[in-house]
Design a protein around this motif. Structure first.
Motif, PDB file in Angstrom:
ATOM      1  N   UNK A  95       1.008  -1.610   0.199  1.00  0.00           N
ATOM      2  CA  UNK A  95      -0.145   0.130  -0.197  1.00  0.00           C
ATOM      3  C   UNK A  95       1.251   1.853   0.214  1.00  0.00           C
ATOM      4  N   UNK A  96       0.691   2.001  -0.932  1.00  0.00           N
ATOM      5  CA  UNK A  96       1.538   3.047  -1.359  1.00  0.00           C
ATOM      6  C   UNK A  96       1.009   4.689  -1.058  1.00  0.00           C
ATOM      7  N   UNK A  97       1.681   5.825  -0.449  1.00  0.00           N
ATOM      8  CA  UNK A  97       0.402   6.861  -0.100  1.00  0.00           C
ATOM      9  C   UNK A  97       1.879   7.639  -0.718  1.00  0.00           C
ATOM     10  N   UNK A  98       1.362   8.612  -2.150  1.00  0.00           N
ATOM     11  CA  UNK A  98       1.942   9.248  -2.594  1.00  0.00           C
ATOM     12  C   UNK A  98       1.760  10.334  -2.989  1.00  0.00           C
ATOM     13  N   UNK A  99       1.069  11.051  -1.765  1.00  0.00           N
ATOM     14  CA  UNK A  99       0.792  12.594  -2.004  1.00  0.00           C
ATOM     15  C   UNK A  99       0.341  13.156  -0.748  1.00  0.00           C
ATOM     16  N   UNK A 100       1.290  12.352   0.330  1.00  0.00           N
ATOM     17  CA  UNK A 100       0.763  13.556   1.248  1.00  0.00           C
ATOM     18  C   UNK A 100       0.085  14.251   1.807  1.00  0.00           C
ATOM     19  N   UNK A 101      -0.042  15.477   1.198  1.00  0.00           N
ATOM     20  CA  UNK A 101      -0.668  16.395   1.375  1.00  0.00           C
ATOM     21  C   UNK A 101      -2.530  17.103   1.207  1.00  0.00           C
ATOM     22  N   UNK A 102      -2.998  15.364   0.700  1.00  0.00           N
ATOM     23  CA  UNK A 102      -3.854  15.231   1.437  1.00  0.00           C
ATOM     24  C   UNK A 102      -4.964  14.090   1.810  1.00  0.00           C
TER      25      UNK A 102
ATOM     26  N   UNK B  31      11.455  16.734   3.561  1.00  0.00           N
ATOM     27  CA  UNK B  31      10.124  16.005   3.455  1.00  0.00           C
ATOM     28  C   UNK B  31       9.686  15.055   3.240  1.00  0.00           C
ATOM     29  N   UNK B  32       8.815  14.275   3.371  1.00  0.00           N
ATOM     30  CA  UNK B  32       8.072  12.609   2.857  1.00  0.00           C
ATOM     31  C   UNK B  32       7.350  13.416   2.134  1.00  0.00           C
ATOM     32  N   UNK B  33       8.134  12.238   0.736  1.00  0.00           N
ATOM     33  CA  UNK B  33       7.315  12.661  -0.608  1.00  0.00           C
ATOM     34  C   UNK B  33       6.172  11.122  -0.890  1.00  0.00           C
ATOM     35  N   UNK B  34       6.819   9.317  -0.324  1.00  0.00           N
ATOM     36  CA  UNK B  34       5.987   8.562  -0.271  1.00  0.00           C
ATOM     37  C   UNK B  34       5.901   8.193   0.814  1.00  0.00           C
ATOM     38  N   UNK B  35       4.995   7.248   1.126  1.00  0.00           N
ATOM     39  CA  UNK B  35       5.365   5.830   2.500  1.00  0.00           C
ATOM     40  C   UNK B  35       4.797   4.554   1.681  1.00  0.00           C
ATOM     41  N   UNK B  36       5.243   3.510   2.226  1.00  0.00           N
ATOM     42  CA  UNK B  36       5.106   2.152   1.256  1.00  0.00           C
ATOM     43  C   UNK B  36       4.673   1.638   3.119  1.00  0.00           C
TER      44      UNK B  36
END
Length: 426
Positions: free
Chosen positions: A78-85, A166-171
């Motif tokens: 599971x990848x979160x690739x836009x943490x601003x949203x 800043x974090x860009x992506x999270x897996x």
């Protein structure tokens, strides 16, 4: 803005729903449909490569979460690739929100110390890995790669990283290595009282298929059961010529019973015009979570056909059936040696060109199958091609993958014993 809890090696979700590693894709899509008023923008991307990422899809759609599914169509990453949203929290405490920036200092405060990170020059990303969780920091604005002293690798404090990175992506994944991770077993919460097939072995003799041996997985549900919940494994066998009662006793009630309104393949029989129309229609037992359909004769109510579904993306029926992980043993005569044979096994992942090398090319041209619904006559996925070999029909997609395998068998005569009770084994 979605407010989600991160559970390393397990899931991403909230109190109402949860996306879990190992969850079938169909269940995730069901969650998205149910909560369409909250999750308003969804985009489904498919790539035949092992891994796909929004970064190479050239999309500007406002989607935030990518589910990476590999061979078994269960969530592997599971990848979160836009943490601003999205808002993200760990153990009930936010580490990413409109008021809290996901800086490296914030990650250190929320998750604690970890091993020194790894810089990927090609991606210009710095990867910081925890067990079952990793963060990628954007480094394209830095003048040089991060430097740290290996002798002092006691945590994030030893890394010489500019303040505020800043974090860009999270897996989220299982294990310690994102590149080598595999989908875990389906979580107990995903069973919902259903039974699933771990694998399906096709039983056969030299003439052709005899039936199926299914290794089934189930988990208890209901009052007083979940306190001691665990996945149970059992084996069941069904054969051509079995009655409805035999099948119901082995597999339980089907998810759906489908009556055939017409036989579209009848025209390919030797004398279709001579066949007397039946007053009753043959009918299927549809077992969606097993990836199997069973056809019964309308007169005798005995099994006459099995259909095994691979559930590959790009097929008209994709996401209706769970993937059937089948194995079909073959005995192939070697050229120039009448008595010598070679054993091999066809699987869900075998491609049509590989099957033709083993079984030989069909003598007849394929039958073109074009599916469409009554409400919509267009099929965006195109036609498939059906080839018949050794009492099996292979439905082949245009990308060379097998969409389904239909097995035919000689029905048993009245009073003939089931194959499992015979003295000889197969």
């Amino acid at each position: 803005m979605l407010d989600l809890e991160v559970v390393p090696e397990r899931s991403l979700g909230n109190e109402q729903w949860e996306f879990a590693l190992g969850m079938p894709l169909a269940q995730a899509i069901s969650i998205l449909q149910k909560h369409c008023r909250i999750i308003k923008n969804v985009q489904v991307l498919y790539s035949e490569q092992v891994r796909c990422s929004p970064s190479n899809q050239n999309t500007n759609q406002p989607v935030q979460v990518l589910f990476i599914c590999r061979n078994n169509i269960d969530f592997t990453v599971i990848e979160v690739y836009d943490l601003s949203k999205v808002k993200l929290k760990y153990c009930g405490v936010h580490f990413n929100s409109q008021a809290i920036a996901p800086t490296i200092e914030q990650i250190d405060q929320s998750f604690g110390a970890t091993h020194p990170g790894v810089y990927n020059a090609a991606e210009q990303l710095f990867h910081l890995n925890f067990r079952g969780l990793s963060f990628s920091f954007q480094l394209d604005s830095w003048n040089e790669a991060p430097k740290y002293e290996p002798n002092f690798a006691l945590g994030l404090a030893s890394l010489q990283i500019p303040h505020g990175a800043m974090v860009k992506r999270m897996h989220i994944y299982t294990g310690n290595n994102l590149q080598e991770t595999k989908a875990p077993a389906m979580p107990l919460a995903c069973f919902f009282g259903n039974i699933y097939a771990e694998c399906v072995d096709v039983l056969r003799d030299r003439a052709g298929p005899l039936g199926l041996k299914l290794r089934l997985l189930t988990a208890g549900c209901g009052p007083g059961v979940m306190a001691d919940a665990k996945v149970r494994s059992l084996e069941r066998s069904i054969f051509f010529g079995d009655s409805c009662q035999d099948v119901l006793g082995a597999l339980g009630s089907p998810h759906k019973v489908f009556y055939k309104s017409e036989d579209k393949m009848k025209i390919h029989s030797p004398s279709p015009h001579k066949q007397v129309p039946s007053k009753c229609n043959d009918y299927f037992f549809n077992y969606f979570t097993l990836g199997v359909d069973i056809l019964f004769d309308s007169t005798s109510h005995l099994v006459k056909k099995f259909v095994l579904h691979t559930n590959y993306p790009g097929h008209y029926n994709f996401n209706i059936y769970h993937r059937c992980d089948f194995k079909i043993p073959l005995v192939i005569k070697k050229e120039g040696a009448e008595s010598q044979t070679e054993e091999c096994v066809l699987t869900t992942y075998s491609k049509w060109d590989q099957i033709q090398e083993l079984l030989g090319h069909p003598m007849e041209k394929p039958v073109v199958l074009h599916r469409s619904s009554s409400a919509n006559n267009t099929n965006p996925f195109g036609s498939t091609f059906c080839f018949g070999l050794q009492r099996m029909i292979f439905e082949v997609m245009q990308n060379n993958h097998i969409a389904s395998v239909t097995l035919y068998g000689a029905p048993r005569t009245t009073g003939q014993a089931r194959p499992e009770s015979r003295s000889s084994s197969h």
